[in-house]
Design a protein around this motif. Structure first.
Motif, mmCIF file in Angstrom:
data_model
loop_
_atom_site.group_PDB
_atom_site.id
_atom_site.type_symbol
_atom_site.label_atom_id
_atom_site.label_comp_id
_atom_site.label_asym_id
_atom_site.label_seq_id
_atom_site.Cartn_x
_atom_site.Cartn_y
_atom_site.Cartn_z
ATOM 1 N N GLU A 241 -2.369 1.443 -10.929
ATOM 2 C CA GLU A 241 -1.675 0.910 -12.103
ATOM 3 C C GLU A 241 -1.208 2.014 -13.045
ATOM 4 N N PHE A 242 -1.912 3.134 -13.030
ATOM 5 C CA PHE A 242 -1.701 4.139 -14.070
ATOM 6 C C PHE A 242 -1.052 5.427 -13.583
ATOM 7 N N THR A 243 -0.746 5.521 -12.287
ATOM 8 C CA THR A 243 -0.189 6.780 -11.781
ATOM 9 C C THR A 243 1.330 6.764 -11.693
ATOM 10 N N GLY A 244 1.944 5.609 -11.878
ATOM 11 C CA GLY A 244 3.398 5.528 -11.811
ATOM 12 C C GLY A 244 4.016 5.377 -13.194
ATOM 13 N N GLN A 245 5.176 4.749 -13.221
ATOM 14 C CA GLN A 245 5.851 4.498 -14.489
ATOM 15 C C GLN A 245 5.164 3.367 -15.246
ATOM 16 N N VAL A 246 5.288 3.418 -16.562
ATOM 17 C CA VAL A 246 4.819 2.332 -17.420
ATOM 18 C C VAL A 246 6.022 1.484 -17.791
ATOM 19 N N TRP A 247 6.080 0.272 -17.230
ATOM 20 C CA TRP A 247 7.200 -0.620 -17.522
ATOM 21 C C TRP A 247 6.822 -1.597 -18.634
ATOM 22 N N SER A 248 7.699 -1.731 -19.612
ATOM 23 C CA SER A 248 7.519 -2.744 -20.655
ATOM 24 C C SER A 248 8.855 -3.447 -20.892
ATOM 25 N N TRP A 249 8.782 -4.631 -21.482
ATOM 26 C CA TRP A 249 9.968 -5.457 -21.738
ATOM 27 C C TRP A 249 10.333 -5.294 -23.208
ATOM 28 N N LYS B 60 -12.072 -1.295 -34.920
ATOM 29 C CA LYS B 60 -10.898 -0.445 -34.695
ATOM 30 C C LYS B 60 -10.932 0.145 -33.286
ATOM 31 N N GLN B 61 -9.830 -0.057 -32.563
ATOM 32 C CA GLN B 61 -9.751 0.401 -31.177
ATOM 33 C C GLN B 61 -8.351 0.936 -30.905
ATOM 34 N N THR B 62 -8.292 2.002 -30.101
ATOM 35 C CA THR B 62 -7.009 2.580 -29.704
ATOM 36 C C THR B 62 -6.659 2.129 -28.297
ATOM 37 N N ALA B 63 -5.421 1.697 -28.127
ATOM 38 C CA ALA B 63 -4.945 1.237 -26.821
ATOM 39 C C ALA B 63 -3.626 1.927 -26.505
ATOM 40 N N TYR B 64 -3.316 1.993 -25.203
ATOM 41 C CA TYR B 64 -2.131 2.708 -24.738
ATOM 42 C C TYR B 64 -1.178 1.759 -24.026
ATOM 43 N N LEU B 65 0.112 1.974 -24.233
ATOM 44 C CA LEU B 65 1.132 1.182 -23.562
ATOM 45 C C LEU B 65 0.992 1.374 -22.055
ATOM 46 N N THR B 66 0.869 0.255 -21.350
ATOM 47 C CA THR B 66 0.576 0.273 -19.920
ATOM 48 C C THR B 66 1.429 -0.774 -19.215
ATOM 49 N N GLY B 67 1.859 -0.490 -18.004
ATOM 50 C CA GLY B 67 2.526 -1.513 -17.220
ATOM 51 C C GLY B 67 1.506 -2.508 -16.695
ATOM 52 N N PRO C 74 0.801 -1.228 0.000
ATOM 53 C CA PRO C 74 0.000 0.000 0.000
ATOM 54 C C PRO C 74 0.832 1.277 0.000
ATOM 55 N N GLU C 75 2.073 1.192 0.483
ATOM 56 C CA GLU C 75 2.920 2.381 0.584
ATOM 57 C C GLU C 75 3.742 2.640 -0.673
ATOM 58 N N LYS C 76 3.662 1.737 -1.656
ATOM 59 C CA LYS C 76 4.522 1.869 -2.836
ATOM 60 C C LYS C 76 3.693 1.736 -4.108
ATOM 61 N N ILE C 77 4.099 2.473 -5.131
ATOM 62 C CA ILE C 77 3.472 2.371 -6.446
ATOM 63 C C ILE C 77 4.563 2.134 -7.479
ATOM 64 N N CYS C 78 4.316 1.171 -8.368
ATOM 65 C CA CYS C 78 5.255 0.850 -9.446
ATOM 66 C C CYS C 78 6.651 0.564 -8.907
ATOM 67 N N GLU C 79 6.779 -0.513 -8.155
ATOM 68 C CA GLU C 79 8.080 -0.917 -7.653
ATOM 69 C C GLU C 79 8.991 -1.336 -8.811
ATOM 70 N N THR C 80 10.257 -1.517 -8.509
ATOM 71 C CA THR C 80 11.224 -1.896 -9.535
ATOM 72 C C THR C 80 10.928 -3.297 -10.052
ATOM 73 N N PRO C 81 10.917 -3.512 -11.379
ATOM 74 C CA PRO C 81 10.663 -4.852 -11.924
ATOM 75 C C PRO C 81 11.803 -5.816 -11.596
ATOM 76 N N PRO C 82 11.495 -7.131 -11.695
ATOM 77 C CA PRO C 82 10.170 -7.725 -11.907
ATOM 78 C C PRO C 82 9.372 -7.773 -10.611
ATOM 79 N N TRP C 83 8.143 -7.332 -10.660
ATOM 80 C CA TRP C 83 7.342 -7.134 -9.454
ATOM 81 C C TRP C 83 7.178 -8.405 -8.626
ATOM 82 N N TYR C 84 6.996 -9.561 -9.280
ATOM 83 C CA TYR C 84 6.801 -10.795 -8.515
ATOM 84 C C TYR C 84 7.995 -11.074 -7.600
#
Length: 422
Positions: A201-209, A233-240, A118-128
């Motif tokens: 999910e959306f307020t921190g960094q967006v991590w992708s591989w 046709k649908q628009t989508a955004y890169l998301t972590g 609860p105290e952290k958002i978007c921790e350093t990957p890999p999250w698991y």
């Protein structure tokens, strides 16, 4: 062979899971549902009875009040109910306490989302690796089956990734997971699941591989438009997203990205809330000295996601666009599912987003009960046999299809007798 199920969480996904467990209670045995708010559990049970969902009408279906953050309380409830399979559908803050209770009691553990501090958002990957994977050794030592992230995304899309890597390609260059909700709930603004978790999910960094390493972007910085089956046709955004953090470690694929569809209205409201500080997880002090967490306040005033179900219309399309090479030739496939909000409500009283998350969790519970997925260690879905999982979901309401070279209507199913013989 494991029996008796404890479902933790009585929101929309919990309701789907209760209905689906009820439909298979001859195999799964007793069904217990627990939440901090027992009234929600009782409402779910009423819904199951109203739909006549119990395969065995005399089967046990009980409600319990539970603080799932309290490991000792979870352990006592597991012992009291005799549950050998725990489906954790509570919010993402309770994963570790519920997992620990399963380790202490020997019950199999399932969840649909990654643990969050609860105290952290978007921790350093890999999250698991920050939380769940630290319990891998003890699960293996004690023979505890723990299946992580077994909703749709993460979950089914992990199975789709393994399917593509093992059956459709010699080498895979990229996996793009695309999640589109083309439905409408008719509200001015709402989220399809827990608003607090949704916004985090959306307020921190967006991590992708990308290129076999982690890359960081800002939310809504990168977008794509695809012409998809049924929803167009649908628009989508890169998301972590959760699944990237296991797929990047378990599959030899250099590029794995997650894309989620958002309308302009959602983006505008989200941006205003974020810019004025209402999506912060840090407490603020009011003039009267009371402390309030802005994000929790926003959650409190938004519609309960479960309340959206009666008026929800339209469909979802979620799948993996996979590119690579087979027999020396370039290949591209889209493995996907389309779910209908109206059909989901008619069957289980929940909307389609909840349906796509709840059905796979129960399918996994059935596979554990049968012994097929009772692996007695901690795994992510891509490490498990995907054939029985996909077949079972085809029977339970989430069919898997393949699009290749413009052809859509290829239902994916497996002859398990042939696989066993080989």
């Amino acid at each position: 062979m494991k029996k008796h199920v404890l479902i933790i969480g009585a929101g929309g996904v919990g309701q789907v899971a209760a209905h689906k467990c009820a439909q298979h209670n001859r195999l799964l045995g007793d069904i217990h549902i627990a939440s901090r708010n027992i009234k929600k559990c009782l409402a779910v049970i009423d819904s199951v009875h109203e739909k006549g969902a119990l395969q065995n009408p005399k089967g046990v279906l009980k409600a319990h009040q539970l603080d799932a953050m309290d490991t000792a309380a979870v352990r006592r409830l597991i012992e009291h109910t005799g549950a050998q399979i725990v489906i954790n559908l509570g919010h993402a803050f309770v994963n570790m306490s519920v997992l620990q209770a399963c380790i202490e009691t020997g019950a199999a553990y399932l969840d649909t989302a990654i643990h969050e501090d609860p105290e952290k958002i978007c921790e350093t990957p890999p999250w698991y690796a920050n939380h769940e994977w630290k319990r891998k050794a003890i699960c293996a030592d004690r023979g505890i089956t723990a299946i992580l992230g077994c909703g749709f995304d993460p979950g089914v899309v992990n199975a789709y990734a393994a399917l593509a890597v093992h059956e459709y390609f010699d080498t895979v260059d990229s996996i793009d997971i695309i999640d589109i909700n083309a439905g409408s709930h008719g509200k001015y603004f709402a989220t399809n699941f827990n608003p607090e978790i949704n916004f985090r999910e959306f307020t921190g960094q967006v991590w992708s591989w990308q290129n076999s390493q982690w890359r960081s972007n800002k939310m809504f910085e990168i977008q794509r438009t695809d012409d998809l089956p049924v929803v167009g046709k649908q628009t989508a955004y890169l998301t972590g997203h959760d699944e990237l953090h296991s797929l990047s470690q378990n599959l030899n694929v250099p590029n794995i990205r997650f894309w989620m569809g958002f309308g302009e209205h959602y983006i505008n409201v989200f941006t205003v809330l974020r810019n004025i500080g209402l999506l912060s997880e840090k407490p603020v002090t009011l003039d009267n000295g009371q402390q309030v967490v802005p994000l929790q306040l926003v959650k409190a005033v938004l519609p309960d996601p479960a309340s959206l179900a009666p008026g929800y219309i339209g469909k979802t399309c979620i799948g993996n666009l996979v590119k690579g090479h087979k027999d020396g030739q370039a290949r591209e496939v889209f493995v996907y599912n389309v779910a209908d909000h109206v059909e989901a409500f008619a069957e289980v009283g929940s909307q389609g987003i909840s349906y796509t998350a709840g059905v796979p969790a129960v399918a996994a519970a059935i596979l554990i009960a049968q012994g097929t997925w009772d692996v007695q260690k901690m795994v992510n879905v891509e490490e498990l046999p995907y054939q029985p999982f996909i077949n079972l979901m085809n029977q339970m309401g989430l069919t898997t299809h393949l699009r290749e070279a413009g052809q859509d209507d290829c239902l994916i199913s497996f002859d398990l007798a042939e696989l066993d013989a080989s």
